[in-house]
Design an enzyme around this catalytic site. Structure first.
Site, PDB file in Angstrom:
ATOM      1  N   ASP A  29      -9.810   2.526 -11.136  1.00  0.00           N
ATOM      2  CA  ASP A  29      -9.342   1.471 -10.250  1.00  0.00           C
ATOM      3  C   ASP A  29     -10.253   0.269 -10.453  1.00  0.00           C
ATOM      4  O   ASP A  29     -11.456   0.347 -10.199  1.00  0.00           O
ATOM      5  CB  ASP A  29      -9.406   1.984  -8.798  1.00  0.00           C
ATOM      6  CG  ASP A  29      -9.297   0.885  -7.746  1.00  0.00           C
ATOM      7  OD1 ASP A  29      -8.851  -0.226  -8.081  1.00  0.00           O
ATOM      8  OD2 ASP A  29      -9.656   1.150  -6.579  1.00  0.00           O
ATOM      9  N   GLU A  63      -5.729  -3.079  -8.599  1.00  0.00           N
ATOM     10  CA  GLU A  63      -6.141  -2.210  -7.499  1.00  0.00           C
ATOM     11  C   GLU A  63      -5.116  -2.199  -6.378  1.00  0.00           C
ATOM     12  O   GLU A  63      -4.719  -1.139  -5.873  1.00  0.00           O
ATOM     13  CB  GLU A  63      -7.495  -2.641  -6.937  1.00  0.00           C
ATOM     14  CG  GLU A  63      -7.929  -1.773  -5.759  1.00  0.00           C
ATOM     15  CD  GLU A  63      -9.324  -2.080  -5.269  1.00  0.00           C
ATOM     16  OE1 GLU A  63     -10.019  -1.129  -4.864  1.00  0.00           O
ATOM     17  OE2 GLU A  63      -9.730  -3.260  -5.274  1.00  0.00           O
ATOM     18  N   GLU A  64      -4.672  -3.385  -5.975  1.00  0.00           N
ATOM     19  CA  GLU A  64      -3.731  -3.468  -4.863  1.00  0.00           C
ATOM     20  C   GLU A  64      -2.416  -2.752  -5.180  1.00  0.00           C
ATOM     21  O   GLU A  64      -1.856  -2.054  -4.324  1.00  0.00           O
ATOM     22  CB  GLU A  64      -3.465  -4.923  -4.512  1.00  0.00           C
ATOM     23  CG  GLU A  64      -4.635  -5.652  -3.859  1.00  0.00           C
ATOM     24  CD  GLU A  64      -5.633  -6.230  -4.842  1.00  0.00           C
ATOM     25  OE1 GLU A  64      -6.611  -6.856  -4.415  1.00  0.00           O
ATOM     26  OE2 GLU A  64      -5.423  -6.050  -6.057  1.00  0.00           O
TER      27      GLU A  64
END
EC number: 3.2.1.143
Length: 538
Positions: free
Chosen positions: A264, A282-283
């Site tokens: 991540d 990441e989101e």
């Protein structure tokens, strides 16, 4: 040191028993919401906004901003169909409220089960995992769903979170951002509501683990880690060989078909801007697997020698695009089997790279920071401990029927061996970590990750280059280094030499272009360094 999570929850602790319960006003309101719109009168986005604000006001919490109401109205009145909005208020919202309502019971059961395994040292219970202390939380998917339901209803207090370096976790920020007309924000809400539709229809019965990993500095206790934060000499003198590296031009890390630890590309605050404006690697990973968001409740920001590892998060959504082009693309049925601890065999490690390091990223100190960050993420730390602690716990949970698919219960020593083997054979699935918006040099960052993965004993590294042209050169460089039999230390010394040339201005050439045409000269330099080290050791 581990701290209680209770100050960050909207619950009360009973004086004598210590059991958790809802404050009376929240209990009454949630029961009303569970009963449906005919009782709660929450039939519109405006009514939902008022309902949440009433709860927060009675709890003496700050009210939601007017921008949140605009976001609610925009989403439910303008961005989805009238039929979908009706279904949300009549079916989905009462079910979300029911999930939230069950949180005290689920929490009490969780603490009871955790303490029955580790009565003296609460090693796996839900708590604040403070910086510089290795720790692990082992938690059911059902409790995670309840925690997320409370986030949707904006029930968590904000007090103390900033001081503890914890991010905001209520979902009002997600709706606030819809009002500024960024198309991806609507799609992010689609993913979240799809998750709730799935889990309220059929509660998942597996487990997750959230681990804070630390490479201790100086003379600090090693705790559960077997190695301190490496210095320059550690890397320079390493004789570890390199694991195989394979570059994949297209595709996403989460779609890999190998047994690998997924990287991540994290913000130091876990989840980054998933509940705000962020919509990059990441989101997106957190949106398609919203159970990851639960870690934001109890994981303070990472420091330079820390990483966060999450195992067992289930995927619920498909997606297309990236950033402003991101779109929810329908349901995803996760078919990954569960391990012997009840977790989906999905393992994600969050490591945060330097932000906009510029030319300084070639300095020895900053290269050391980045390779140590990746090494911290790639190194196994508490998994063997979890295996031992969780033996009785998972057997008890399995016997009570908390999860049933995939052979989740640890039944004997053979299962323990199986879990241990699973941990040791995980490779690394990564890509352009610390590049893009973070401004890092892809060529340098890819080599640093490869060094870290090899030193950590990972069996392979799969590199998703996302189509950048340097990907092909990375494969060439890796193949050549392996064919020459280089050690980790030899490549590290070459990086230090390259970095010094870049910082001094004597060189302005990319790392790969510098290595490949000068292979013979670099190999001679490596041999010279080896000879010098051999003489020094005499």
């Amino acid at each position: 040191m581990d701290e209680s999570i209770l100050p960050f929850l909207p619950l009360l602790e009973r004086t004598h028993s210590g059991a958790l319960q809802w404050p009376s006003h929240l209990e009454f309101a949630l029961k009303s919401l569970i009963a449906g719109p005919s009782i709660s009168e929450v039939t519109s986005p405006e009514a939902l906004y008022d309902f949440i604000n009433d709860l927060r006001e009675q709890s003496q919490l700050s009210l939601l901003s007017p921008a949140a109401m605009i976001g609610f109205v925009t989403y439910f009145d303008d961005l989805i169909t009238r039929a979908d909005a009706k279904n949300f208020f009549e079916e989905v919202l009462p079910s979300i409220a029911d999930l939230a309502f069950r949180m005290p019971v689920l929490m009490n059961d969780h603490f009871k089960q955790s303490m029955s395994v580790t009565p003296k040292i609460p090693l796996i219970n839900l708590r604040l995992l403070k910086p510089q202390y290795s720790g692990l939380v082992y938690i059911s998917q059902e409790l995670v769903a309840a925690l997320l339901a409370c986030m949707f209803l904006c029930l968590y207090p904000r007090k103390g979170r900033a001081e503890a370096r914890l991010p905001d976790i209520n979902f009002d920020g997600l709706f606030e951002s819809i009002s500024i007309q960024m198309p991806q924000q609507e799609q992010k809400v689609h993913c979240i509501l799809h998750y709730f539709t799935r889990v309220t229809h059929c509660i998942p019965k597996g487990m997750l683990s959230f681990e804070r990993k630390v490479l201790p500095r100086g003379q600090e206790s090693l705790m559960h880690c077997t190695i301190r934060q490496p210095n320059q000499s550690f890397w320079s003198e390493s004789s570890s060989s390199f694991c195989p590296l394979k570059v994949i031009k297209d595709g996403n890390i989460e779609d890999h078909n190998s047994n690998a630890l997924e990287v991540d590309f994290a913000n130091c605050y876990l989840g980054g801007g998933v509940l705000r404006l962020g919509c990059v690697q990441e989101e997106i990973r957190f949106l398609i697997s919203p159970e990851l968001i639960a870690g934001m409740l109890f994981m303070p920001a990472m420091q330079a020698n820390e990483s966060i590892e999450i195992r067992g998060a289930e995927r619920y959504s498909c997606h297309t695009g990236y950033s402003s082009s991101f779109c929810f693309a329908g349901d995803y049925v996760d078919t990954k089997p569960r391990d012997a601890l009840g977790r989906r065999r999905t393992c994600i490690v969050a490591i945060d790279a330097l932000m906009m390091p510029g030319k300084r990223q070639y300095e020895d100190k900053l290269m050391l920071r980045e390779v140590n960050k990746a090494f911290c993420g790639f190194l196994d730390q508490m998994e063997p401990l979890l295996l031992s602690i969780s033996f009785c716990y998972t057997k008890e949970v399995h016997q009570k029927g908390s999860y049933t698919d995939g052979g989740c219960g640890i039944s004997d020593d053979a299962d323990r061996v199986l879990v241990k083997d699973e941990f040791s054979t995980l490779g690394i699935a990564t890509g352009n970590w610390g590049c893009g918006a973070f401004g890092g040099d892809m060529e340098l960052k890819s080599i640093l990750q490869w060094i870290a993965a090899s030193q950590a004993g990972r069996p392979f590294l799969t590199y998703f280059s996302f189509g950048v042209p340097e990907g092909g050169s990375l494969q060439q460089v890796a193949d050549w280094i392996i064919s020459e039999g280089w050690s980790v230390g030899e490549l590290w010394n070459v990086l230090v030499d390259y970095g010094q040339r870049r910082v001094s201005g004597r060189l302005n050439e990319g790392l790969f272009k510098w290595i490949l045409p000068n292979a013979a000269a670099i190999q001679a330099e490596v041999s010279h360094i080896e000879d010098s080290m051999a003489i020094d050791s005499i």
